[in-house]
Design a protein around this motif. Structure first.
Motif, short mmCIF file in Angstrom:
data_model
loop_
_atom_site.label_atom_id
_atom_site.label_comp_id
_atom_site.label_asym_id
_atom_site.label_seq_id
_atom_site.Cartn_x
_atom_site.Cartn_y
_atom_site.Cartn_z
N LYS A 73 0.89 -1.00 0.00
CA LYS A 73 -0.15 0.34 0.13
C LYS A 73 0.97 1.47 -0.07
CE LYS A 73 -4.13 -1.55 2.28
NZ LYS A 73 -5.22 -1.51 3.18
N THR A 74 1.49 1.18 -0.89
CA THR A 74 2.41 2.88 -0.71
C THR A 74 2.97 3.40 -2.49
OG1 THR A 74 4.32 1.16 -1.91
CG2 THR A 74 4.18 1.51 0.11
N ALA A 75 1.90 2.99 -3.34
CA ALA A 75 2.12 3.63 -4.55
C ALA A 75 1.24 4.57 -4.44
CB ALA A 75 1.77 2.89 -5.35
N ILE A 76 1.57 5.40 -5.01
CA ILE A 76 0.00 6.95 -5.01
C ILE A 76 -0.31 6.32 -6.69
CG2 ILE A 76 -0.32 9.05 -7.06
CD1 ILE A 76 2.58 9.95 -5.57
N LEU A 77 -2.39 5.98 -6.10
CA LEU A 77 -3.22 5.94 -7.11
C LEU A 77 -3.73 6.89 -8.35
CD1 LEU A 77 -4.76 3.52 -4.66
CD2 LEU A 77 -2.67 3.10 -6.68
N ILE A 78 -3.51 6.66 -9.97
CA ILE A 78 -4.53 8.08 -10.26
C ILE A 78 -5.80 6.32 -11.09
CG2 ILE A 78 -3.93 9.38 -12.42
CD1 ILE A 78 -1.40 9.70 -11.72
N LEU A 79 -6.29 6.82 -11.32
CA LEU A 79 -7.95 5.97 -10.75
C LEU A 79 -9.09 6.70 -11.88
CD1 LEU A 79 -8.37 4.80 -8.11
CD2 LEU A 79 -6.81 3.43 -9.83
N GLN A 80 -9.19 6.22 -13.03
CA GLN A 80 -10.64 6.93 -13.52
C GLN A 80 -11.35 5.59 -14.61
OE1 GLN A 80 -11.05 6.94 -18.17
NE2 GLN A 80 -13.27 6.37 -17.41
N PRO A 81 -12.60 5.32 -13.44
CA PRO A 81 -13.78 4.25 -14.20
C PRO A 81 -14.18 4.86 -14.95
CG PRO A 81 -13.93 5.27 -11.33
CD PRO A 81 -12.34 5.85 -11.90
N LYS A 111 -11.32 3.18 2.96
CA LYS A 111 -11.53 2.04 4.13
C LYS A 111 -10.37 1.09 3.83
CE LYS A 111 -16.44 0.53 3.86
NZ LYS A 111 -17.22 -0.48 3.41
N ASN A 112 -8.99 1.66 3.10
CA ASN A 112 -7.70 1.34 2.87
C ASN A 112 -6.63 2.02 2.68
OD1 ASN A 112 -7.61 -2.15 1.46
ND2 ASN A 112 -9.53 -1.15 1.32
N ASN A 113 -7.32 2.86 3.71
CA ASN A 113 -6.62 4.21 4.51
C ASN A 113 -4.89 5.07 3.53
OD1 ASN A 113 -6.72 4.04 7.12
ND2 ASN A 113 -5.82 2.09 7.08
N TYR A 114 -5.89 5.14 1.86
CA TYR A 114 -5.85 6.13 0.75
C TYR A 114 -6.45 7.54 1.31
CZ TYR A 114 -2.06 3.80 -1.69
OH TYR A 114 -1.31 3.07 -2.13
N THR A 115 -5.87 8.19 0.92
CA THR A 115 -6.39 9.96 1.02
C THR A 115 -6.14 10.37 0.26
OG1 THR A 115 -4.78 10.50 3.05
CG2 THR A 115 -6.10 12.09 1.77
N ILE A 116 -7.56 11.00 -0.50
CA ILE A 116 -7.52 11.52 -2.59
C ILE A 116 -7.51 12.87 -2.03
CG2 ILE A 116 -9.38 11.70 -4.05
CD1 ILE A 116 -11.72 9.33 -2.43
#
Length: 210
Positions: free
Chosen positions: A101-109, A122-127
């Protein structure tokens, strides 16, 4: 900005950038200017061939046939997963989060963006970015998230973390959703209670865009 331009604007300097479901390789190509190495991955060998043609002159690109990140031997510092359904992206991240759980995420659903917002929190990521984009007549949401504790209320889950910040595209997206919800009626022309509740929520969100 368009969908791709918005995604490109969220890329930053990193050692290893992974583009999951790369298809034509456009995001991977944009990441080359910021990354020491780019991994272009797709579950389909045929789709990956498109990216190879676009990026064949690049020496710091690796191509991997993989279901999500399952065949990766390296841990990317930025992962982009764009153009898939929200449930599919969630499944890919569930597998990734079981190991890292270390990567920066870029998501486009393509849909169910609310599902991803809730899942990330819920998985402790900040948007850090929750951006509405438009391409032709279609609206998209692009998320960028980093490891860290975050908390969103139900309205932010539905409409975006920053839905109270004025945005012309977000306003148009909410107006479109409102008009669409009003067409969902029963045989007698009445709106279901569930849709009535959603309509009121969208109207409330729109007040912040006035």
């Amino acid at each position: 900005m368009t969908r791709l331009d918005t995604i490109f604007s969220l890329i930053e300097q990193c050692d290893i950038f992974a583009d999951i479901g790369t298809d034509h390789g456009l995001i991977a190509k944009a990441a080359l200017a910021f990354s020491k190495k780019v991994i272009a991955s797709d579950i389909s060998e045929k789709c990956l061939e498109k990216a190879k043609k676009l990026l064949q002159a690049s020496e710091n690109t690796e191509f991997i046939v993989s279901d999500g990140l399952k065949n990766f031997n390296e841990n990317p510092c930025i992962i982009s997963i764009c153009g898939m359904g929200g449930h599919t992206i969630k499944d890919i991240l569930t597998d990734y989060f079981s190991k890292n759980k270390t990567a920066i995420l870029i998501l486009q659903p393509q849909n169910d963006v609310h599902l991803l917002r809730e899942f990330l929190v819920k998985n402790n990521y900040t948007i850090t970015h929750d951006v509405a984009a438009r391409e032709k007549k279609k609206f998209y949401c692009i998320l960028k998230a980093v490891p860290g504790v975050d908390k969103l209320d139900s309205q932010q889950i539905l409409f975006g973390k920053f839905y109270k910040h004025k945005s012309l595209i977000l306003k148009e997206k909410l107006q479109y959703n409102l008009a669409r919800l009003k067409t969902y009626t029963l045989f007698d022309g009445k709106i279901t209670q569930k849709n009535e509740d959603l309509i009121n929520l969208v109207k409330e969100a729109l007040t912040w865009q006035e």
